[in-house]
Design an enzyme around this catalytic site. Sequence first.
Site, PDB file in Angstrom:
ATOM      1  CG  HIS A  73       9.638   1.697  12.151  1.00 39.36           C
ATOM      2  ND1 HIS A  73       9.518   0.312  12.378  1.00 39.36           N
ATOM      3  CD2 HIS A  73       9.345   1.899  13.724  1.00 39.36           C
ATOM      4  CE1 HIS A  73       9.696  -0.028  13.282  1.00 39.36           C
ATOM      5  NE2 HIS A  73       9.292   0.944  14.152  1.00 39.36           N
ATOM      6  CG  MET A  80       8.617  -7.365   6.485  1.00 41.31           C
ATOM      7  SD  MET A  80       8.732  -5.884   7.788  1.00 41.31           S
ATOM      8  CE  MET A  80       6.979  -5.594   7.817  1.00 41.31           C
ATOM      9  NE  ARG A  81      15.911 -11.098   3.846  1.00 40.48           N
ATOM     10  CZ  ARG A  81      16.356 -12.153   4.619  1.00 40.48           C
ATOM     11  NH1 ARG A  81      15.285 -12.733   5.168  1.00 40.48           N
ATOM     12  NH2 ARG A  81      17.538 -12.565   4.708  1.00 40.48           N
ATOM     13  N   GLY A 111      22.286   0.094  11.737  1.00 43.06           N
ATOM     14  CA  GLY A 111      21.156  -0.481  12.902  1.00 43.06           C
ATOM     15  C   GLY A 111      19.914  -0.807  12.432  1.00 43.06           C
ATOM     16  CB  SER A 138      -1.040  -0.110   1.333  1.00 42.96           C
ATOM     17  OG  SER A 138      -0.261   0.021   2.455  1.00 42.96           O
ATOM     18  CG  ASN A 139       3.683   2.510   2.922  1.00 42.23           C
ATOM     19  OD1 ASN A 139       3.803   3.991   3.281  1.00 42.23           O
ATOM     20  ND2 ASN A 139       3.551   1.787   3.840  1.00 42.23           N
TER      21      ASN A 139
HETATM   22  C1  GAR Z   1       3.793  -0.724   6.852  1.00 41.78           C
HETATM   23  O1  GAR Z   1       2.989  -0.387   7.810  1.00 41.78           O
HETATM   24  C2  GAR Z   1       5.204  -0.498   6.955  1.00 41.78           C
HETATM   25  O2  GAR Z   1       5.417   0.739   7.941  1.00 41.78           O
HETATM   26  C3  GAR Z   1       5.767  -1.656   7.744  1.00 41.78           C
HETATM   27  O3  GAR Z   1       5.316  -2.450   7.044  1.00 41.78           O
HETATM   28  C4  GAR Z   1       3.907  -2.085   6.335  1.00 41.78           C
HETATM   29  C5  GAR Z   1       3.883  -2.430   5.061  1.00 41.78           C
HETATM   30  O4  GAR Z   1       2.681  -2.120   4.590  1.00 41.78           O
HETATM   31  N1  GAR Z   1       7.116  -1.668   7.821  1.00 41.78           N
HETATM   32  C6  GAR Z   1       7.971  -2.240   8.696  1.00 41.78           C
HETATM   33  O5  GAR Z   1       7.343  -2.547   9.904  1.00 41.78           O
HETATM   34  C7  GAR Z   1       9.325  -2.082   8.507  1.00 41.78           C
HETATM   35  N2  GAR Z   1      10.113  -2.615   9.578  1.00 41.78           N
HETATM   36  P1  GAR Z   1       2.447  -2.086   2.924  1.00 41.78           P
HETATM   37  O6  GAR Z   1       2.907  -3.320   2.194  1.00 41.78           O
HETATM   38  O7  GAR Z   1       0.947  -2.009   2.869  1.00 41.78           O
HETATM   39  O8  GAR Z   1       3.149  -0.594   2.305  1.00 41.78           O
END
Ligand code: GAR
Length: 226
Positions: free
Chosen positions: A119, A100-101, A153, A23-24
């Site tokens: 985040h 998520m890596r 980090g 979605s992002n």
């Molecule tokens: C989002 O909430 C993003 O901030 C999070 O994963 C989701 C992805 O949503 N990212 C993390 O947690 C990174 N550590 P999306 O696939 O609908 O964009």
Amino acid sequence: MITEPAMPGDKLRIGVLASGSGSNLQSIIDRCADGSLAATIAVVISNVPGAGALERARKAGIPTSCIDHKKFADRQAFDREVVAALQIAGVELVVLAGFMRIISDVFLEAYPQQIINIHPALLPAFPGLHVQKKALEYGAKFAGCTVHFVDGGVDTGPIIIQAAVPVLDSDTEATLAAKILKEEHRIYPRAIQLIAEKRLKLVGRRVVVDPPLELAATAQHNPALD
Ligand code: GAR
């Protein structure tokens, strides 16, 4: 950080990395399409075969690449393959959008200060995973999201932009995550546009916007004051 002056009409070439629904990614596609973001998505890469992000990219006519991390011996080998795909596509800025890596030194050396992440928490509070649940359980009165440069980090790099949302007594993990996600879709394209305009300067670990943006510097309170 990208410092070369842009030629008029040049668009920043970005590569979006996503593991999930995307979605992002969609918000970035939409802002590129309506002209409020002067960027070209050169490639979308996912480590997850079948990720929704890949489908969204295909629908928008954006080149995609699926690089399954499970097929690589270690993190560095996977990152080398991803970096190669980004470089072939001529990517200048790497945009992690639900990727998520953990990024290795291979990646950081190839794109120094040219990798950003979103985040779903107000960093430095709640780095890592399941952070909406953690904010709720902790009893935080505000939650939110953060776009930051990626360093060595986990969720520790210099902060570019944040959005805060109040946590209500009635909130569940799902309602809080939805409120935060809505703000993610607003701040991520904005952060990329500031980079495209070469308006971000790193001073220590503070990211300064130059020229500055007007800000209504009023405090918010939760619960409300009388
Ligand atoms: C989002 O909430 C993003 O901030 C999070 O994963 C989701 C992805 O949503 N990212 C993390 O947690 C990174 N550590 P999306 O696939 O609908 O964009």
